[in-house]
Design a protein around this motif. Structure first.
Motif, PDB file in Angstrom:
ATOM      1  N   LEU A  62       0.821  -1.213   0.000  1.00 19.08           N
ATOM      2  CA  LEU A  62       0.000   0.000   0.000  1.00 19.08           C
ATOM      3  C   LEU A  62       0.853   1.260   0.000  1.00 19.08           C
ATOM      4  O   LEU A  62       0.369   2.340  -0.360  1.00 19.08           O
ATOM      5  CB  LEU A  62      -0.926   0.003   1.218  1.00 19.08           C
ATOM      6  N   LEU A  63       2.126   1.150   0.402  1.00 18.94           N
ATOM      7  CA  LEU A  63       3.003   2.311   0.438  1.00 18.94           C
ATOM      8  C   LEU A  63       3.727   2.546  -0.890  1.00 18.94           C
ATOM      9  O   LEU A  63       4.293   3.621  -1.092  1.00 18.94           O
ATOM     10  CB  LEU A  63       4.037   2.149   1.555  1.00 18.94           C
ATOM     11  N   LEU A  64       3.724   1.565  -1.772  1.00 20.45           N
ATOM     12  CA  LEU A  64       4.453   1.702  -3.034  1.00 20.45           C
ATOM     13  C   LEU A  64       4.019   2.926  -3.845  1.00 20.45           C
ATOM     14  O   LEU A  64       4.870   3.671  -4.342  1.00 20.45           O
ATOM     15  CB  LEU A  64       4.301   0.429  -3.875  1.00 20.45           C
ATOM     16  N   PRO A  65       2.720   3.164  -4.016  1.00 23.70           N
ATOM     17  CA  PRO A  65       2.332   4.351  -4.798  1.00 23.70           C
ATOM     18  C   PRO A  65       2.845   5.656  -4.215  1.00 23.70           C
ATOM     19  O   PRO A  65       3.143   6.600  -4.955  1.00 23.70           O
ATOM     20  CB  PRO A  65       0.798   4.295  -4.794  1.00 23.70           C
ATOM     21  N   LEU A  66       2.955   5.728  -2.882  1.00 23.31           N
ATOM     22  CA  LEU A  66       3.411   6.965  -2.259  1.00 23.31           C
ATOM     23  C   LEU A  66       4.862   7.278  -2.607  1.00 23.31           C
ATOM     24  O   LEU A  66       5.253   8.445  -2.666  1.00 23.31           O
ATOM     25  CB  LEU A  66       3.255   6.877  -0.738  1.00 23.31           C
ATOM     26  N   LEU A  67       5.668   6.240  -2.859  1.00 24.53           N
ATOM     27  CA  LEU A  67       7.085   6.456  -3.163  1.00 24.53           C
ATOM     28  C   LEU A  67       7.284   7.212  -4.466  1.00 24.53           C
ATOM     29  O   LEU A  67       8.289   7.895  -4.641  1.00 24.53           O
ATOM     30  CB  LEU A  67       7.814   5.112  -3.239  1.00 24.53           C
ATOM     31  N   VAL A  68       6.338   7.064  -5.389  1.00 25.18           N
ATOM     32  CA  VAL A  68       6.522   7.661  -6.717  1.00 25.18           C
ATOM     33  C   VAL A  68       5.440   8.700  -7.020  1.00 25.18           C
ATOM     34  O   VAL A  68       5.137   8.964  -8.181  1.00 25.18           O
ATOM     35  CB  VAL A  68       6.546   6.567  -7.808  1.00 25.18           C
ATOM     36  N   LEU A  69       4.881   9.305  -5.993  1.00 16.82           N
ATOM     37  CA  LEU A  69       3.911  10.384  -6.222  1.00 16.82           C
ATOM     38  C   LEU A  69       4.501  11.538  -7.039  1.00 16.82           C
ATOM     39  O   LEU A  69       3.828  12.080  -7.925  1.00 16.82           O
ATOM     40  CB  LEU A  69       3.382  10.896  -4.880  1.00 16.82           C
ATOM     41  N   PRO A  70       5.760  11.966  -6.778  1.00 20.87           N
ATOM     42  CA  PRO A  70       6.319  13.048  -7.607  1.00 20.87           C
ATOM     43  C   PRO A  70       6.398  12.670  -9.081  1.00 20.87           C
ATOM     44  O   PRO A  70       6.112  13.495  -9.960  1.00 20.87           O
ATOM     45  CB  PRO A  70       7.713  13.267  -7.009  1.00 20.87           C
ATOM     46  N   GLN A  71       6.772  11.421  -9.378  1.00 21.44           N
ATOM     47  CA  GLN A  71       6.864  10.986 -10.771  1.00 21.44           C
ATOM     48  C   GLN A  71       5.484  10.887 -11.419  1.00 21.44           C
ATOM     49  O   GLN A  71       5.323  11.152 -12.606  1.00 21.44           O
ATOM     50  CB  GLN A  71       7.583   9.635 -10.864  1.00 21.44           C
ATOM     51  N   TRP A  72       4.488  10.499 -10.604  1.00 17.40           N
ATOM     52  CA  TRP A  72       3.121  10.442 -11.135  1.00 17.40           C
ATOM     53  C   TRP A  72       2.637  11.834 -11.536  1.00 17.40           C
ATOM     54  O   TRP A  72       2.097  12.026 -12.634  1.00 17.40           O
ATOM     55  CB  TRP A  72       2.194   9.841 -10.082  1.00 17.40           C
ATOM     56  N   MET A  73       2.846  12.816 -10.666  1.00 17.65           N
ATOM     57  CA  MET A  73       2.444  14.184 -10.983  1.00 17.65           C
ATOM     58  C   MET A  73       3.197  14.699 -12.193  1.00 17.65           C
ATOM     59  O   MET A  73       2.623  15.339 -13.083  1.00 17.65           O
ATOM     60  CB  MET A  73       2.707  15.088  -9.771  1.00 17.65           C
ATOM     61  N   THR A  74       4.496  14.415 -12.247  1.00 17.95           N
ATOM     62  CA  THR A  74       5.295  14.847 -13.387  1.00 17.95           C
ATOM     63  C   THR A  74       4.805  14.189 -14.668  1.00 17.95           C
ATOM     64  O   THR A  74       4.747  14.823 -15.723  1.00 17.95           O
ATOM     65  CB  THR A  74       6.775  14.510 -13.148  1.00 17.95           C
ATOM     66  N   GLY A  75       4.433  12.911 -14.585  1.00 17.93           N
ATOM     67  CA  GLY A  75       3.920  12.213 -15.759  1.00 17.93           C
ATOM     68  C   GLY A  75       2.629  12.807 -16.283  1.00 17.93           C
ATOM     69  O   GLY A  75       2.405  12.860 -17.492  1.00 17.93           O
ATOM     70  N   LEU A  76       1.766  13.272 -15.374  1.00 18.23           N
ATOM     71  CA  LEU A  76       0.526  13.924 -15.815  1.00 18.23           C
ATOM     72  C   LEU A  76       0.830  15.192 -16.604  1.00 18.23           C
ATOM     73  O   LEU A  76       0.234  15.439 -17.663  1.00 18.23           O
ATOM     74  CB  LEU A  76      -0.342  14.252 -14.599  1.00 18.23           C
ATOM     75  N   VAL A  77       1.747  16.016 -16.097  1.00 15.83           N
ATOM     76  CA  VAL A  77       2.084  17.265 -16.781  1.00 15.83           C
ATOM     77  C   VAL A  77       2.767  16.973 -18.118  1.00 15.83           C
ATOM     78  O   VAL A  77       2.441  17.586 -19.144  1.00 15.83           O
ATOM     79  CB  VAL A  77       2.984  18.143 -15.897  1.00 15.83           C
ATOM     80  N   LEU A  78       3.707  16.034 -18.125  1.00 15.50           N
ATOM     81  CA  LEU A  78       4.394  15.694 -19.372  1.00 15.50           C
ATOM     82  C   LEU A  78       3.416  15.142 -20.407  1.00 15.50           C
ATOM     83  O   LEU A  78       3.544  15.421 -21.598  1.00 15.50           O
ATOM     84  CB  LEU A  78       5.506  14.686 -19.100  1.00 15.50           C
ATOM     85  N   GLY A  79       2.436  14.363 -19.959  1.00 12.53           N
ATOM     86  CA  GLY A  79       1.428  13.856 -20.885  1.00 12.53           C
ATOM     87  C   GLY A  79       0.592  14.973 -21.473  1.00 12.53           C
ATOM     88  O   GLY A  79       0.287  14.980 -22.672  1.00 12.53           O
ATOM     89  N   TRP A  80       0.203  15.920 -20.635  1.00 13.92           N
ATOM     90  CA  TRP A  80      -0.560  17.081 -21.132  1.00 13.92           C
ATOM     91  C   TRP A  80       0.268  17.887 -22.125  1.00 13.92           C
ATOM     92  O   TRP A  80      -0.236  18.287 -23.179  1.00 13.92           O
ATOM     93  CB  TRP A  80      -0.972  17.947 -19.940  1.00 13.92           C
ATOM     94  N   VAL A  81       1.537  18.116 -21.810  1.00 20.06           N
ATOM     95  CA  VAL A  81       2.412  18.865 -22.716  1.00 20.06           C
ATOM     96  C   VAL A  81       2.564  18.116 -24.036  1.00 20.06           C
ATOM     97  O   VAL A  81       2.542  18.717 -25.105  1.00 20.06           O
ATOM     98  CB  VAL A  81       3.795  19.108 -22.068  1.00 20.06           C
ATOM     99  N   ARG A  82       2.709  16.786 -23.973  1.00 23.75           N
ATOM    100  CA  ARG A  82       2.851  16.016 -25.201  1.00 23.75           C
ATOM    101  C   ARG A  82       1.624  16.180 -26.105  1.00 23.75           C
ATOM    102  O   ARG A  82       1.732  16.349 -27.316  1.00 23.75           O
ATOM    103  CB  ARG A  82       3.034  14.534 -24.856  1.00 23.75           C
ATOM    104  N   VAL A  83       0.422  16.124 -25.501  1.00 20.65           N
ATOM    105  CA  VAL A  83      -0.797  16.236 -26.296  1.00 20.65           C
ATOM    106  C   VAL A  83      -0.998  17.659 -26.800  1.00 20.65           C
ATOM    107  O   VAL A  83      -1.351  17.877 -27.963  1.00 20.65           O
ATOM    108  CB  VAL A  83      -2.015  15.782 -25.467  1.00 20.65           C
ATOM    109  N   LYS A  84      -0.744  18.646 -25.948  1.00 19.53           N
ATOM    110  CA  LYS A  84      -1.061  20.023 -26.286  1.00 19.53           C
ATOM    111  C   LYS A  84       0.049  20.735 -27.060  1.00 19.53           C
ATOM    112  O   LYS A  84      -0.229  21.687 -27.797  1.00 19.53           O
ATOM    113  CB  LYS A  84      -1.348  20.799 -24.988  1.00 19.53           C
ATOM    114  N   ARG A  85       1.313  20.302 -26.879  1.00 18.07           N
ATOM    115  CA  ARG A  85       2.436  20.979 -27.523  1.00 18.07           C
ATOM    116  C   ARG A  85       3.199  20.082 -28.489  1.00 18.07           C
ATOM    117  O   ARG A  85       3.744  20.562 -29.473  1.00 18.07           O
ATOM    118  CB  ARG A  85       3.412  21.511 -26.470  1.00 18.07           C
TER     119      ARG A  85
END
Length: 264
Positions: free
Chosen positions: A208-231
């Motif tokens: 249950l703690l595994l997702p918490l370890l990579v929360l920064p990468q998850w947030m970064t992945g959301l932004v990078l995905g948006w940038v990929r689609v929009k830019r």
């Protein structure tokens, strides 16, 4: 008077408008449309352009650093302390070229290139995933270059002889992909975050703690995905490199001017 290189191009949304667009997008991801200004041109070539000033990408990097540092990083550190997970990073032996060049290119092509080219899910993404698993090195760099050449190959043939002409999506496929697109988008962000679990030495950690370890990468992945689609994929690669470069620059400055902090 605007400083050279910092003038806002006509049509470029403000940072606030882009943040609002991002928040709306992650609630309901869709494969378009792009944000202005968008240069016209042949699709694949145009996809590798930035379509935004470099300083706007820097703004997004600063926003990500801030959110991750003050919101997600403390949660990740707490999860690491509670589980005994240790980060593999050795600040005295940082793979600079991997972080600044190899990772932005290979990871973006693996996780986000197909977000606007879903037909590549079946062959390009597995190929890039195999290269990613192999790790940085001359062989993987050569394979990645060949994969990109294969992706760009249709541009070098007359339209009537392009080998991807028969892959044009049917109406039924387009409708299904539009329905499944939110799942695809968020799955890529989760997969991107999950890959970064390799950065930790895991022993008897609570699942249950595994997702918490990579929360920064998850947030970064959301932004990078948006940038990929929009830019475009070029802008996502550039933002990825800038995002990785900030902490590396900070570590370099510490090692140079305050090595006692690193020793502690």
């Amino acid at each position: 008077m605007s400083l050279p290189g910092f003038s806002r191009p006509p049509g470029l949304p403000t940072m606030g408008e882009e943040i609002v667009d991002f928040l709306k997008f992650i609630v309901r991801p869709r494969p378009g449309p792009r944000l202005p200004p968008h240069r016209s041109g042949r699709g694949l070539w145009a996809d590798f352009s930035l379509h935004a000033p470099w300083w706007r990408l820097l703004h997004w990097a600063v926003l990500l650093w801030t959110v991750n540092l003050f919101v997600f990083a403390p949660l990740a550190l707490s999860a690491a302390d509670a589980s005994g997970a240790q980060h593999r990073l050795d600040i005295h032996n940082i793979p600079w070229l991997t972080a600044l060049i190899w990772a932005p290119i290979v990871e973006e092509l693996t996780f986000r290139y197909a977000l606007r080219r879903p037909a590549m899910l079946w062959w390009f993404v597995p190929l890039m995933a195999a290269i990613l698993v192999q790790g940085a090195g001359p062989t993987s760099a050569l394979l990645a270059a060949l994969a990109v050449l294969l992706a760009l190959a249709p541009l070098w043939y007359p339209a009537t002889h392009r080998w991807h002409a028969g892959w044009a999506a049917s109406w039924r496929w387009r409708r299904w992909m539009r329905w499944a697109y939110p799942v695809l988008f968020h799955a890529t962000a989760l997969a991107f975050a999950a890959v970064h679990l390799y950065n930790f030495r895991l022993t008897s950690i609570n699942l249950l703690l595994l997702p918490l370890l990579v929360l920064p990468q998850w947030m970064t992945g959301l932004v990078l995905g948006w940038v990929r689609v929009k830019r475009g994929i070029g802008a996502a690669m550039a933002l990825h490199a800038i995002f990785n470069g900030g902490p590396l620059l900070l570590i370099g400055l510490i090692l140079t001017f305050a090595p006692q902090l690193a020793a502690g």
